[in-house]
Design a protein around this motif. Sequence first.
Motif, short mmCIF file in Angstrom:
data_model
loop_
_atom_site.label_atom_id
_atom_site.label_comp_id
_atom_site.label_asym_id
_atom_site.label_seq_id
_atom_site.Cartn_x
_atom_site.Cartn_y
_atom_site.Cartn_z
N LEU A 118 14.92 74.14 22.34
CA LEU A 118 14.53 74.87 21.13
C LEU A 118 14.37 73.93 19.94
O LEU A 118 13.44 74.08 19.14
CB LEU A 118 15.58 75.94 20.82
N HIS A 119 15.23 72.95 19.82
CA HIS A 119 15.11 72.01 18.71
C HIS A 119 13.88 71.10 18.88
O HIS A 119 13.24 70.72 17.90
CB HIS A 119 16.38 71.17 18.58
N SER A 120 13.55 70.75 20.11
CA SER A 120 12.40 69.89 20.34
C SER A 120 11.09 70.61 20.01
O SER A 120 10.15 70.01 19.49
CB SER A 120 12.38 69.40 21.78
N THR A 121 11.02 71.91 20.32
CA THR A 121 9.80 72.67 20.08
C THR A 121 9.75 73.31 18.70
O THR A 121 8.78 74.01 18.40
CB THR A 121 9.67 73.78 21.13
N THR A 138 11.83 67.95 28.67
CA THR A 138 11.63 68.56 27.35
C THR A 138 12.15 67.67 26.24
O THR A 138 12.53 68.15 25.18
CB THR A 138 12.33 69.93 27.30
N ALA A 139 12.18 66.37 26.49
CA ALA A 139 12.60 65.43 25.46
C ALA A 139 11.60 65.44 24.31
O ALA A 139 10.43 65.80 24.49
CB ALA A 139 12.73 64.03 26.05
N PRO A 140 12.00 65.04 23.11
CA PRO A 140 11.07 65.07 21.96
C PRO A 140 9.80 64.28 22.18
O PRO A 140 8.73 64.69 21.73
CB PRO A 140 11.92 64.49 20.82
N GLU A 141 9.87 63.13 22.87
CA GLU A 141 8.66 62.34 23.08
C GLU A 141 7.68 63.03 24.00
O GLU A 141 6.46 62.80 23.91
CB GLU A 141 9.01 60.96 23.63
N THR A 181 0.67 74.14 20.84
CA THR A 181 1.48 75.26 20.37
C THR A 181 1.65 76.31 21.46
O THR A 181 2.74 76.88 21.63
CB THR A 181 0.83 75.89 19.13
N ALA A 182 0.58 76.57 22.22
CA ALA A 182 0.68 77.57 23.29
C ALA A 182 1.63 77.11 24.39
O ALA A 182 2.36 77.92 24.97
CB ALA A 182 -0.71 77.85 23.87
N GLN A 183 1.65 75.82 24.70
CA GLN A 183 2.59 75.31 25.69
C GLN A 183 4.02 75.39 25.19
O GLN A 183 4.94 75.72 25.95
CB GLN A 183 2.22 73.87 26.06
N ALA A 184 4.22 75.10 23.91
CA ALA A 184 5.56 75.23 23.34
C ALA A 184 6.03 76.68 23.37
O ALA A 184 7.22 76.95 23.61
CB ALA A 184 5.58 74.68 21.92
N GLN A 185 5.12 77.63 23.16
CA GLN A 185 5.50 79.04 23.24
C GLN A 185 5.95 79.41 24.65
O GLN A 185 6.91 80.16 24.82
CB GLN A 185 4.31 79.92 22.83
N ALA A 186 5.27 78.87 25.65
CA ALA A 186 5.68 79.14 27.03
C ALA A 186 7.08 78.61 27.29
O ALA A 186 7.90 79.27 27.95
CB ALA A 186 4.67 78.53 28.00
N VAL A 212 23.73 74.47 30.95
CA VAL A 212 22.48 75.22 30.75
C VAL A 212 22.27 75.52 29.27
O VAL A 212 21.14 75.43 28.76
CB VAL A 212 22.50 76.50 31.59
N LEU A 213 23.33 75.88 28.56
CA LEU A 213 23.21 76.17 27.14
C LEU A 213 22.80 74.92 26.34
O LEU A 213 22.01 75.01 25.40
CB LEU A 213 24.54 76.71 26.60
N VAL A 214 23.33 73.78 26.71
CA VAL A 214 22.96 72.54 26.03
C VAL A 214 21.48 72.25 26.21
O VAL A 214 20.78 71.82 25.27
CB VAL A 214 23.83 71.38 26.54
N TRP A 215 20.95 72.50 27.41
CA TRP A 215 19.51 72.30 27.60
C TRP A 215 18.71 73.29 26.75
O TRP A 215 17.68 72.93 26.18
CB TRP A 215 19.13 72.48 29.07
N CYS A 216 19.15 74.53 26.68
CA CYS A 216 18.45 75.53 25.86
C CYS A 216 18.40 75.08 24.40
O CYS A 216 17.36 75.19 23.73
CB CYS A 216 19.12 76.89 25.98
N ARG A 217 19.52 74.58 23.90
CA ARG A 217 19.54 74.10 22.51
C ARG A 217 18.59 72.93 22.33
O ARG A 217 17.83 72.88 21.35
CB ARG A 217 20.96 73.71 22.12
#
Length: 437
Positions: free
Chosen positions: A55-58, A137-140, A147-152, A47-52
Motif C-alpha cells: 500500500l505504501h509503495s502504490t 512490489t518493491a518501490p523500484e 495507475t491501472a496496474q497499481a489499482q489491481a 502477510v500484514l507487513v506485505w500488505c502495508r
Amino acid sequence: MYAENGAVMRRELAALLRQHRVQQRLGGTLSDRAELGVQMRQYRQTVLVWCRQALHSTAPLTFTNQAPAQPNPFRAAGSRGDGTTPATELARAVDLAVTESTERPASLELLTTSADHPVVELWRGAARAAALAEHDTAPEIVSTMTTAQAQALVGDVAAIVQTLVILDQRYRNTPGWEPLAQSARLGWAALATALDVSLGQPDYSVDRLGWRPSTKLIGGLAKPGILGVLQAEHNLVVRMKAFPNATNLRYVIDSQRLLSRHLVPYATRIDARLADRWNTRADTYADLQRFFRPIGGRVGKGGYAAAEGANAVSRIRELPNDTIVEPRSLGGFQLLFDRLDRRIVDVIEQGIDRQVFFQRVTLPRLVEGSGGLIAPVRERFVPVDRTANRELVETVRNRLQPRPDITQAGPGAARADLHAALIHRPPSRNPLDVPGM
C-alpha cells in the motif's frame, strides 16, 4: 513474479476461509493449540507487513474512482479536502494493526520449514508467498507500474485484508491468538477500497511484473539442430539489455525478419495460427527495416547482439527442410520473440526521446554555377521526430508491441476463488433447513 506469489497467497487464504470449526481442526491439548496459535500469529503478521509495504509503495499512483462531491458554496474556490482516499484509509488501518501487534513476523526458519499441522501449513504457505512478494512490489518495481496496474494491486491487498479480518473473528477462541487492533475499522476500510477499485478498470497485467532472476548467456559450442537456433535467439535477448546503436539495431531487425520467415514452414506443420503470427511478425520487421534505412546514430553498442542475430539466421538456414520442430521449441521461440519485441519497442521509444537517432533529410537550395557538371545535394542529419515519422511510431506501438494474453492478464482463477471464498457460508447443520426459506 507477482503472478506466482500472489496466486499462492490467494489460494492458501481461500482454503483457510473454507475451513470452519477451527478448534476441532486444530485438536490436541490446550498447550498444543496455544503453540499453534502463536505460529499462526507470526504468519499472519508476515502477510500484514506485505500488505502495508504494497500500500505504501502504490500510494503515489492511488487515486479514488468515486465521483467528486458536490462543491460547497461556502468554501473558497480551489480549496480541497484532506485528500483521503479509501486506499489511504486502508493503509492507516493496516499500519495500526501492524504496530499494535505484539508478535513479530515469522522467521526464515519458520517460513522454510514445513508445518506438521495442515491448518498451520496453509498459513505458512500464505506467509512464505507474502515474504517473496515483497520483492515483486518493491518501490523500484512499483515505479514502473501504471495507475491501472497499481489499482489491481491495491484490490488484491484489500481482498487479502478482508480475509484476515474474517479469519481473525474465526480464530478468536484459539489459545495464543491475538485479535487485530480495530478489526472493524480494518474490515470496513478494506471493503471500501475493494468497492472503489471495482469502480475503475484495474489492469491485471501487473501479474507480469515482479522480481526475476537475472538471465544468463548460454555459452559453449552451438547446440545441434533447432536447439542451436534457440540458443542464439536466447543470447540475442540477453545481449539486447545493452542499448544498441542505429546500425546494429538495423542488423537485429533484419535478423528477426529473416528468422521469422524461415520458421513459418516449420510452424505450419504443428500450429497454423502460430505460423500466421510469425508471418505477420516478418512483415512488421520488413516495414521496420524500410523505415530505418535513412536513420543513423552512433550512441550505443549492440555488436554482440547483431552477431547473435546473424548466428540464429545462419543456423536456421542449415536445418533440413524435413526437420520436425517440437511444440515445446515453438513455444520457446514465441516466448523469446515477445521479450525481444518488447525490448525493441523500448529501444526505439528511448532512442527517439533521447534524440540519439538521426535521420538524413535533403534541404532545398538554389542551384548556382558551382563549376561542376553535377550540383551536389545538400543534406543534413536531424533527430528523428515522431510527427514526421508517424508510420514508424504507429508500427512500433500497434504492430510490434506484443498483444496481451487474455488468459494471463485476466483476474485468473486464484482471484475468483478468493472472492468466492469471501462470500462462502458453511452448510447448515439442520437437515430440515430448505435453501431460500
